[in-house]
Design an enzyme around this catalytic site. Sequence first.
Site, mmCIF file in Angstrom:
data_model
loop_
_atom_site.group_PDB
_atom_site.id
_atom_site.type_symbol
_atom_site.label_atom_id
_atom_site.label_comp_id
_atom_site.label_asym_id
_atom_site.label_seq_id
_atom_site.Cartn_x
_atom_site.Cartn_y
_atom_site.Cartn_z
ATOM 1 N N GLU A 99 -29.286 -46.715 48.166
ATOM 2 C CA GLU A 99 -28.779 -47.796 47.316
ATOM 3 C C GLU A 99 -28.630 -47.267 45.895
ATOM 4 O O GLU A 99 -29.569 -46.707 45.326
ATOM 5 C CB GLU A 99 -29.761 -48.979 47.299
ATOM 6 C CG GLU A 99 -29.818 -49.753 48.604
ATOM 7 C CD GLU A 99 -28.721 -50.810 48.734
ATOM 8 O OE1 GLU A 99 -27.905 -50.965 47.789
ATOM 9 O OE2 GLU A 99 -28.681 -51.465 49.790
ATOM 10 N N HIS A 137 -21.164 -48.284 53.156
ATOM 11 C CA HIS A 137 -21.485 -49.515 53.884
ATOM 12 C C HIS A 137 -20.207 -50.250 54.300
ATOM 13 O O HIS A 137 -20.108 -50.760 55.414
ATOM 14 C CB HIS A 137 -22.373 -50.409 53.000
ATOM 15 C CG HIS A 137 -23.167 -51.416 53.751
ATOM 16 N ND1 HIS A 137 -23.922 -52.381 53.132
ATOM 17 C CD2 HIS A 137 -23.319 -51.626 55.091
ATOM 18 C CE1 HIS A 137 -24.506 -53.126 54.056
ATOM 19 N NE2 HIS A 137 -24.163 -52.692 55.243
ATOM 20 N N ASP A 147 -19.281 -52.414 49.740
ATOM 21 C CA ASP A 147 -19.969 -51.420 48.902
ATOM 22 C C ASP A 147 -20.017 -50.051 49.585
ATOM 23 O O ASP A 147 -20.001 -49.999 50.819
ATOM 24 C CB ASP A 147 -21.394 -51.904 48.542
ATOM 25 C CG ASP A 147 -22.303 -52.034 49.750
ATOM 26 O OD1 ASP A 147 -21.917 -52.710 50.722
ATOM 27 O OD2 ASP A 147 -23.400 -51.446 49.724
HETATM 28 ZN ZN ZN Z 1 -24.747 -52.236 51.290
#
Ligand code: ZN
Length: 229
Positions: A99, A137, A147
């Site tokens: 992330e 993703h 994203d």
């Molecule tokens: Zn994501």
Amino acid sequence: MQYPLKDSAGVHFVTDWAGTTNFSMRRPNFVVLHHTAQNSCDQTVKTFTTTSTQVSAHYVICRDGSVHHMLNDLLRAHHAGVSKWGNNTDLNSSSIGIEIDNNGFELFSDAQLASLIDLLGRLKRAYNIPAANFIGHADVAPGRKVDPSRFFPWKQLAEKGFGLWYDTAHTQIPPDFNAVQALRIIGYNISDSITAIQSFKIHFNPADTINKLTSSDKKIIADLVKKYQ
Ligand SMILES: [Zn+2]
């Protein structure tokens, strides 16, 4: 030794247990990149350490380039959700989730990208992950996720060996070319072709926000399909 088991449908069966000593931990074979869609690293770390959220990732990379390692690479994090890439229908089981702290409407910082490239290099070497298996993703969850955003520099990453990029200088579109089927061969879930095109554009043609394939998209896909298959 024989012992009874029940399968998920409640059917009883008997199995033999004959333990082997020849095993190791499973190795991740994909890396899935995300942006957090939050406004600070602290907020993200809190989300991932709160049991009720049920979400997590292996790494969080903050805007200042600092990296939080949140879960052992060999364990399964909850970052991809319902996902599909090629025949792989459970990316959480086979991937490392990273992330990147970014709200989705801004550039990624230089410090953040430098840390990301270092981390990806380490993961690639440690687990022998193919360049093609560094994905986003949005790639594995078309229509559900967008994203990392259109600001993410996939081309720059591909030049470093993380993900693939195209070169259409000498590409000819074959006369019977089916671009949507080619997206499937690259890895996209084309059960909804519009969202598959959207995810393809986010990654490979981010300046174009219309979910229709132009002739330059088709050239890009014709080149990529040779590299991904
Ligand atoms: Zn994501």
